[in-house]
Scaffold this motif. Structure first.
Motif, short mmCIF file in Angstrom:
data_model
loop_
_atom_site.label_atom_id
_atom_site.label_comp_id
_atom_site.label_asym_id
_atom_site.label_seq_id
_atom_site.Cartn_x
_atom_site.Cartn_y
_atom_site.Cartn_z
N TRP A 184 10.05 45.54 42.50
CA TRP A 184 9.00 45.60 43.53
C TRP A 184 7.91 44.56 43.21
O TRP A 184 7.53 43.77 44.07
CB TRP A 184 8.41 47.00 43.55
CG TRP A 184 7.42 47.28 44.64
CD1 TRP A 184 6.74 46.40 45.43
CD2 TRP A 184 6.99 48.57 45.07
NE1 TRP A 184 5.92 47.05 46.29
CE2 TRP A 184 6.06 48.38 46.09
CE3 TRP A 184 7.30 49.86 44.66
CZ2 TRP A 184 5.43 49.46 46.73
CZ3 TRP A 184 6.68 50.92 45.31
CH2 TRP A 184 5.77 50.71 46.33
N GLN A 227 10.86 38.69 50.92
CA GLN A 227 10.96 39.76 51.91
C GLN A 227 12.21 40.60 51.71
O GLN A 227 12.16 41.83 51.77
CB GLN A 227 10.96 39.17 53.33
CG GLN A 227 11.11 40.23 54.40
CD GLN A 227 11.21 39.64 55.79
OE1 GLN A 227 11.22 38.42 55.97
NE2 GLN A 227 11.29 40.49 56.79
N TYR A 228 13.34 39.97 51.46
CA TYR A 228 14.60 40.70 51.31
C TYR A 228 14.53 41.64 50.11
O TYR A 228 14.91 42.81 50.20
CB TYR A 228 15.76 39.72 51.16
CG TYR A 228 17.10 40.41 51.00
CD1 TYR A 228 17.70 41.08 52.08
CD2 TYR A 228 17.75 40.43 49.77
CE1 TYR A 228 18.91 41.73 51.93
CE2 TYR A 228 18.97 41.07 49.61
CZ TYR A 228 19.54 41.73 50.70
OH TYR A 228 20.73 42.38 50.54
N GLU A 288 12.33 44.63 50.88
CA GLU A 288 12.96 45.60 51.76
C GLU A 288 14.06 46.40 51.05
O GLU A 288 14.44 47.47 51.52
CB GLU A 288 13.50 44.91 53.01
CG GLU A 288 12.36 44.45 53.92
CD GLU A 288 12.82 43.70 55.15
OE1 GLU A 288 14.02 43.39 55.26
OE2 GLU A 288 11.96 43.39 56.00
N PRO A 298 12.76 52.43 55.13
CA PRO A 298 12.31 52.10 56.49
C PRO A 298 11.11 52.94 56.94
O PRO A 298 10.27 52.47 57.69
CB PRO A 298 13.54 52.40 57.36
CG PRO A 298 14.69 52.27 56.42
CD PRO A 298 14.19 52.72 55.09
N TYR A 349 8.67 53.94 55.01
CA TYR A 349 7.65 53.78 53.97
C TYR A 349 6.23 53.81 54.55
O TYR A 349 5.95 53.23 55.58
CB TYR A 349 7.86 52.44 53.25
CG TYR A 349 6.74 52.00 52.37
CD1 TYR A 349 6.63 52.49 51.08
CD2 TYR A 349 5.77 51.10 52.81
CE1 TYR A 349 5.59 52.09 50.25
CE2 TYR A 349 4.74 50.70 52.00
CZ TYR A 349 4.64 51.20 50.72
OH TYR A 349 3.62 50.79 49.91
N ARG A 355 6.34 49.64 56.14
CA ARG A 355 7.24 48.66 55.51
C ARG A 355 7.16 47.32 56.23
O ARG A 355 7.10 46.27 55.60
CB ARG A 355 8.67 49.20 55.55
CG ARG A 355 9.72 48.25 55.03
CD ARG A 355 11.08 48.85 55.20
NE ARG A 355 12.13 47.93 54.84
CZ ARG A 355 13.41 48.18 55.02
NH1 ARG A 355 13.80 49.32 55.54
NH2 ARG A 355 14.31 47.30 54.68
N HIS A 356 7.13 47.35 57.56
CA HIS A 356 7.07 46.10 58.33
C HIS A 356 5.76 45.35 58.07
O HIS A 356 5.76 44.12 57.94
CB HIS A 356 7.22 46.38 59.82
CG HIS A 356 8.56 46.94 60.19
ND1 HIS A 356 9.73 46.26 60.01
CD2 HIS A 356 8.90 48.14 60.72
CE1 HIS A 356 10.76 47.01 60.41
NE2 HIS A 356 10.27 48.16 60.83
N SER A 405 5.99 43.68 54.68
CA SER A 405 6.82 42.47 54.75
C SER A 405 6.06 41.33 55.42
O SER A 405 6.11 40.19 54.95
CB SER A 405 8.11 42.75 55.53
OG SER A 405 8.91 43.67 54.83
#
Length: 191
Positions: free
Chosen positions: A35, A44-45, A48, A53, A55, A67-68, A71
């Motif tokens: 992390w 980003q990958y 994730e 999803p 989070y 989460r989005h 990112s």
């Protein structure tokens, strides 16, 4: 009769094996390390692969992110830490859920120079398909240092000039008060 050299060697072996980290503890430290690396390298990958999803993260300043949003934050210029180190202190398991507590040290460039933030975190992970995904994250700042600023003296506490150590504003402030002194034995403020 025992030989001193044999005893010393046995004690050293026992000390080295006395507190080895349990496999689950090491595994959660590896997840925390992935992390931190993902955040500092703006990957980003990799991020994730650590965040679920669903989070929800609560930053030390109280900002709530998904989460989005985490990112997207990777791609903002001069946003996010230059370095992040997370150290696992405790791990508790409840079925497929792990509750991880630890400390972190994060640094970034602030308006007045480099900032070093130290704090504690609490992360809740779920084990999904041979992977740990973080469901919830919360950070609390313990200390924040601005390396660019010279150390300033802390302002001294103001001293009260009241006759008594406890003073109620607008009631009676001692002998220099413009209000009359309350009568002895009464609980009512002067008028």
């Amino acid at each position: 009769m025992s030989l001193p050299g044999a005893t010393a060697g046995a004690q050293q072996t026992n000390k080295a094996n006395a507190n080895p980290a349990p496999p689950a503890f090491r595994e959660m430290q590896q997840v925390e390390d992935r992390w931190a690396t993902a955040v500092t390298k703006r990957d980003q990958y990799a991020l994730e692969l650590v965040l679920a999803p669903q989070y929800i993260g609560i930053s030390a300043s109280g900002d709530v992110t998904t989460r989005h949003q985490q990112s997207a934050h990777l791609f903002l210029k001069n946003a996010g830490p230059d370095s992040l180190e997370q150290k696992v202190i405790s791990v508790r398991f409840v079925g497929d859920v792990a509750i991880v507590n630890g400390t972190y040290v994060m640094s970034w460039k602030g308006e007045k120079g480099p900032v070093l933030e130290k704090g504690i975190f609490s992360h809740v992970f779920e084990h999904v398909r041979d992977n740990w995904l973080c469901l919830n994250s919360q950070r609390t700042v313990v200390a924040e240092e601005n390396k660019g600023e010279a150390s300033k003296e802390k302002p001294k506490a103001k001293r009260s000039d009241a006759e008594l150590p406890l003073h109620v504003p607008l009631v009676y402030k001692g002998p220099n008060s413009t209000q009359a002194k309350p009568a002895p034995g009464t609980n009512q403020p002067p008028q």
